[in-house]
Write a protein that holds these residues in place. Structure first.
Motif, PDB file in Angstrom:
ATOM      1  N   LYS A 131     -13.127  -3.452  -8.663  1.00  0.00           N
ATOM      2  CA  LYS A 131     -14.258  -4.160  -8.070  1.00  0.00           C
ATOM      3  C   LYS A 131     -15.420  -3.211  -7.825  1.00  0.00           C
ATOM      4  CE  LYS A 131     -15.510  -6.942  -4.023  1.00  0.00           C
ATOM      5  NZ  LYS A 131     -15.005  -7.541  -2.753  1.00  0.00           N
ATOM      6  N   ARG A 132     -15.124  -1.990  -7.382  1.00  0.00           N
ATOM      7  CA  ARG A 132     -16.189  -1.038  -7.049  1.00  0.00           C
ATOM      8  C   ARG A 132     -16.847  -0.451  -8.291  1.00  0.00           C
ATOM      9  NH1 ARG A 132     -15.029   3.461  -2.575  1.00  0.00           N
ATOM     10  NH2 ARG A 132     -14.904   1.494  -1.411  1.00  0.00           N
ATOM     11  N   TYR A 133     -16.052  -0.078  -9.300  1.00  0.00           N
ATOM     12  CA  TYR A 133     -16.617   0.633 -10.438  1.00  0.00           C
ATOM     13  C   TYR A 133     -16.924  -0.269 -11.634  1.00  0.00           C
ATOM     14  CZ  TYR A 133     -15.372   4.867  -7.946  1.00  0.00           C
ATOM     15  OH  TYR A 133     -15.290   5.850  -7.000  1.00  0.00           O
ATOM     16  N   LEU A 134     -16.250  -1.415 -11.721  1.00  0.00           N
ATOM     17  CA  LEU A 134     -16.507  -2.325 -12.823  1.00  0.00           C
ATOM     18  C   LEU A 134     -17.235  -3.579 -12.382  1.00  0.00           C
ATOM     19  CD1 LEU A 134     -13.093  -2.102 -14.747  1.00  0.00           C
ATOM     20  CD2 LEU A 134     -15.204  -0.807 -15.161  1.00  0.00           C
ATOM     21  N   GLY A 135     -17.378  -3.764 -11.087  1.00  0.00           N
ATOM     22  CA  GLY A 135     -18.098  -4.909 -10.577  1.00  0.00           C
ATOM     23  C   GLY A 135     -17.358  -6.224 -10.735  1.00  0.00           C
ATOM     24  N   GLU A 136     -16.037  -6.184 -10.810  1.00  0.00           N
ATOM     25  CA  GLU A 136     -15.259  -7.409 -11.001  1.00  0.00           C
ATOM     26  C   GLU A 136     -15.113  -8.144  -9.669  1.00  0.00           C
ATOM     27  OE1 GLU A 136     -12.326  -6.095 -14.714  1.00  0.00           O
ATOM     28  OE2 GLU A 136     -11.523  -6.373 -12.681  1.00  0.00           O
ATOM     29  N   ALA A 137     -15.625  -9.382  -9.633  1.00  0.00           N
ATOM     30  CA  ALA A 137     -15.389 -10.201  -8.438  1.00  0.00           C
ATOM     31  C   ALA A 137     -13.951 -10.693  -8.408  1.00  0.00           C
ATOM     32  CB  ALA A 137     -16.368 -11.382  -8.426  1.00  0.00           C
ATOM     33  N   GLN A 138     -13.426 -10.999  -9.589  1.00  0.00           N
ATOM     34  CA  GLN A 138     -12.030 -11.385  -9.748  1.00  0.00           C
ATOM     35  C   GLN A 138     -11.373 -10.388 -10.700  1.00  0.00           C
ATOM     36  OE1 GLN A 138     -10.394 -13.785  -8.193  1.00  0.00           O
ATOM     37  NE2 GLN A 138     -12.199 -14.547  -7.085  1.00  0.00           N
ATOM     38  N   THR A 139     -10.251  -9.826 -10.298  1.00  0.00           N
ATOM     39  CA  THR A 139      -9.571  -8.823 -11.119  1.00  0.00           C
ATOM     40  C   THR A 139      -9.102  -9.442 -12.424  1.00  0.00           C
ATOM     41  OG1 THR A 139      -8.825  -7.702  -9.109  1.00  0.00           O
ATOM     42  CG2 THR A 139      -7.732  -7.104 -11.157  1.00  0.00           C
ATOM     43  N   ASP A 140      -9.358  -8.732 -13.506  1.00  0.00           N
ATOM     44  CA  ASP A 140      -8.952  -9.200 -14.828  1.00  0.00           C
ATOM     45  C   ASP A 140      -7.423  -9.345 -14.869  1.00  0.00           C
ATOM     46  OD1 ASP A 140      -8.540  -9.760 -17.470  1.00  0.00           O
ATOM     47  OD2 ASP A 140      -9.462  -7.929 -18.251  1.00  0.00           O
ATOM     48  N   PRO A 141      -6.909 -10.561 -15.127  1.00  0.00           N
ATOM     49  CA  PRO A 141      -5.444 -10.741 -15.151  1.00  0.00           C
ATOM     50  C   PRO A 141      -4.751  -9.966 -16.271  1.00  0.00           C
ATOM     51  CG  PRO A 141      -6.573 -12.718 -15.921  1.00  0.00           C
ATOM     52  CD  PRO A 141      -7.627 -11.809 -15.369  1.00  0.00           C
ATOM     53  N   ASN A 142      -5.508  -9.577 -17.310  1.00  0.00           N
ATOM     54  CA  ASN A 142      -4.911  -8.750 -18.360  1.00  0.00           C
ATOM     55  C   ASN A 142      -4.675  -7.320 -17.879  1.00  0.00           C
ATOM     56  OD1 ASN A 142      -4.908 -10.825 -20.327  1.00  0.00           O
ATOM     57  ND2 ASN A 142      -7.095 -10.451 -20.734  1.00  0.00           N
ATOM     58  N   ALA A 143      -5.522  -6.871 -16.964  1.00  0.00           N
ATOM     59  CA  ALA A 143      -5.356  -5.524 -16.411  1.00  0.00           C
ATOM     60  C   ALA A 143      -4.333  -5.501 -15.286  1.00  0.00           C
ATOM     61  CB  ALA A 143      -6.705  -5.005 -15.905  1.00  0.00           C
ATOM     62  N   LEU A 144      -4.266  -6.576 -14.516  1.00  0.00           N
ATOM     63  CA  LEU A 144      -3.336  -6.631 -13.389  1.00  0.00           C
ATOM     64  C   LEU A 144      -2.692  -8.014 -13.355  1.00  0.00           C
ATOM     65  CD1 LEU A 144      -2.429  -4.740 -11.072  1.00  0.00           C
ATOM     66  CD2 LEU A 144      -4.040  -5.944  -9.602  1.00  0.00           C
ATOM     67  N   PRO A 145      -1.685  -8.237 -14.198  1.00  0.00           N
ATOM     68  CA  PRO A 145      -1.058  -9.565 -14.246  1.00  0.00           C
ATOM     69  C   PRO A 145      -0.272  -9.855 -12.973  1.00  0.00           C
ATOM     70  CG  PRO A 145       0.177  -8.010 -15.589  1.00  0.00           C
ATOM     71  CD  PRO A 145      -1.065  -7.290 -15.129  1.00  0.00           C
ATOM     72  N   ALA A 146       0.122 -11.120 -12.852  1.00  0.00           N
ATOM     73  CA  ALA A 146       0.892 -11.526 -11.676  1.00  0.00           C
ATOM     74  C   ALA A 146       2.266 -10.866 -11.677  1.00  0.00           C
ATOM     75  CB  ALA A 146       1.044 -13.052 -11.661  1.00  0.00           C
ATOM     76  N   LEU A 147       2.809 -10.680 -10.496  1.00  0.00           N
ATOM     77  CA  LEU A 147       4.143 -10.104 -10.362  1.00  0.00           C
ATOM     78  C   LEU A 147       5.201 -11.068 -10.905  1.00  0.00           C
ATOM     79  CD1 LEU A 147       4.054  -8.565  -6.764  1.00  0.00           C
ATOM     80  CD2 LEU A 147       4.087  -7.308  -8.914  1.00  0.00           C
ATOM     81  N   LEU A 148       6.270 -10.492 -11.452  1.00  0.00           N
ATOM     82  CA  LEU A 148       7.413 -11.306 -11.855  1.00  0.00           C
ATOM     83  C   LEU A 148       8.109 -11.857 -10.610  1.00  0.00           C
ATOM     84  CD1 LEU A 148       9.051  -9.105 -14.655  1.00  0.00           C
ATOM     85  CD2 LEU A 148       7.751 -11.220 -14.963  1.00  0.00           C
ATOM     86  N   PHE A 149       8.594 -13.062 -10.702  1.00  0.00           N
ATOM     87  CA  PHE A 149       9.372 -13.621  -9.602  1.00  0.00           C
ATOM     88  C   PHE A 149      10.823 -13.764 -10.045  1.00  0.00           C
ATOM     89  CE2 PHE A 149       7.958 -17.257 -12.057  1.00  0.00           C
ATOM     90  CZ  PHE A 149       9.089 -18.047 -12.139  1.00  0.00           C
ATOM     91  N   ALA A 150      11.729 -13.745  -9.090  1.00  0.00           N
ATOM     92  CA  ALA A 150      13.165 -13.795  -9.381  1.00  0.00           C
ATOM     93  C   ALA A 150      13.695 -15.193  -9.115  1.00  0.00           C
ATOM     94  CB  ALA A 150      13.915 -12.785  -8.521  1.00  0.00           C
ATOM     95  N   GLY A 151      14.622 -15.601  -9.945  1.00  0.00           N
ATOM     96  CA  GLY A 151      15.283 -16.877  -9.722  1.00  0.00           C
ATOM     97  C   GLY A 151      16.527 -16.754  -8.874  1.00  0.00           C
ATOM     98  N   VAL A 152      17.043 -15.511  -8.759  1.00  0.00           N
ATOM     99  CA  VAL A 152      18.280 -15.270  -8.016  1.00  0.00           C
ATOM    100  C   VAL A 152      18.079 -14.071  -7.099  1.00  0.00           C
ATOM    101  CG1 VAL A 152      20.738 -14.687  -8.182  1.00  0.00           C
ATOM    102  CG2 VAL A 152      19.694 -16.205  -9.887  1.00  0.00           C
ATOM    103  N   LEU A 153      18.517 -14.202  -5.862  1.00  0.00           N
ATOM    104  CA  LEU A 153      18.552 -13.090  -4.911  1.00  0.00           C
ATOM    105  C   LEU A 153      19.976 -12.574  -4.793  1.00  0.00           C
ATOM    106  CD1 LEU A 153      16.359 -14.330  -1.911  1.00  0.00           C
ATOM    107  CD2 LEU A 153      15.679 -12.845  -3.791  1.00  0.00           C
ATOM    108  N   LEU A 154      20.100 -11.269  -4.672  1.00  0.00           N
ATOM    109  CA  LEU A 154      21.405 -10.663  -4.408  1.00  0.00           C
ATOM    110  C   LEU A 154      21.425 -10.174  -2.969  1.00  0.00           C
ATOM    111  CD1 LEU A 154      22.605  -8.598  -7.500  1.00  0.00           C
ATOM    112  CD2 LEU A 154      23.262 -10.872  -6.744  1.00  0.00           C
TER     113      LEU A 154
END
Length: 325
Positions: A131-154
């Motif tokens: 945001k500071r150096y590239l001026g991105e109001a919304q972070t590019d999802p290709n640079a920072l994709p969403a976290l993986l979620f788990a279907g099972v907890l141990l």
């Protein structure tokens, strides 16, 4: 006593003491190894079993938030109170490693949850810098994709550390020359359960135990070999199985059982269910007490792989028929 008799007595005593000081394995005397080099630990038998698991139909995303020591026990001490735990506090790291070993990383996609705060902080730093150096109001999802979620907890942990489950020893002495041996067994137990993230249902629940063996061997002599000449000697060696290795094997066995129990409950499947049928029969035979873990290990070594494993139960029935005939 003559000088020849004294020399013979000392030689025989030295031979007996040296024999008691050594532990024999594969025909070689094992003495404490003096080394300052770091090394990679050898694979355990249960780790080899995990890695030989047949490939799954599809990977399972799984998360471990914590796998802790629930015994609350401190390490026993004869000199006073100690704050050192009886069980290592690194069981969570061992569980993650065991999950990745299953099928050589084919069975589970393990997502980081135990130190989730650190991960989120780093992602926040990345978003702020962009945001500071590239001026991105919304972070590019290709640079920072969403976290993986788990279907099972141990969930679960180390639920038991029982000391002195088996103790014993033997000794004998004659004319001031003797030998003795002592042994002790402890037992560590872990529980592991898989929980559905979608419904909260406990899908599978397994437990595994591992004994921790300790052995001491020694010899001593206290005898007058001549007038005013006293021979006094003592030697011995103690071998203790590392607690950490025992806990690692118990966790690996629990993960192995969780995979097979999940297949049995139709939670997940092998890629080739027909080829894995003998493995499932062997698992049930061990779980029901028909065979010991050692019998299964020998069968796996003979077969070379879990997919080539023959049904162990058939082997035992054949042995019983041979005994009856």
């Amino acid at each position: 006593m003559g000088s020849g008799s004294k020399l013979a007595l000392i030689a025989s005593l030295s031979f007996a003491v040296s024999g008691c000081m050594s532990l024999i394995d594969d025909g070689r005397a094992l003495m404490p190894e003096q080394t300052s080099l770091a090394y990679f630990p050898k694979k355990t038998q249960t780790q080899n079993l995990l890695q030989k698991l047949p490939a799954p139909e599809r990977q399972v995303a799984i998360a471990v938030y914590g796998f802790t020591d629930q015994t609350g026990q401190f390490k026993p001490s004869t000199t006073g109170q100690t704050l050192s735990r009886a069980v290592t506090q690194g069981a969570g790291a061992m569980l993650v490693k065991a999950l990745q070993d299953a099928g050589e990383r084919q069975w589970f996609t393990v997502v980081e949850r135990e130190r989730l705060d650190n991960l989120l902080k780093e992602r926040q730093i990345i978003a702020e810098m962009r945001k500071r150096y590239l001026g991105e109001a919304q972070t590019d999802p290709n640079a920072l994709p969403a976290l993986l979620f788990a279907g099972v907890l141990l969930e679960g942990g180390v639920v038991g550390y029982d000391t002195n489950t088996v103790t014993g020893g033997a000794g004998a002495a004659f004319l001031g020359i003797g030998a003795r041996t002592e042994y002790r067994q402890d037992t560590v137990t872990v529980y592991l359960r898989a929980v559905s993230v979608r419904t909260g249902e406990v899908l599978a629940n397994v437990s595994a135990s591992k004994t921790i063996a300790s052995q001491a061997i020694g010899a001593s002599a206290y005898r007058f070999v001549a007038f005013k000449e006293l021979l006094e000697a003592e030697a011995g060696i103690t071998a203790n199985e590392p607690d950490q290795i025992a806990l690692q094997q118990a966790i690996e066995k629990a993960v192995f059982g969780l995979v097979l129990q999940g297949v049995e409950l139709n939670l997940w499947r092998f890629g080739d269910m027909a080829a894995a049928a003998p493995l499932m029969s062997t698992y049930r035979a061990e779980r029901e007490g028909i065979y010991e873990a050692e019998d299964v290990q020998r069968a796996v070594r003979r077969a070379g792989s879990l997919t080539a494993l023959t049904v162990v139960r058939d082997k035992k029935e054949k042995e019983e028929e041979d005994d009856e005939s």
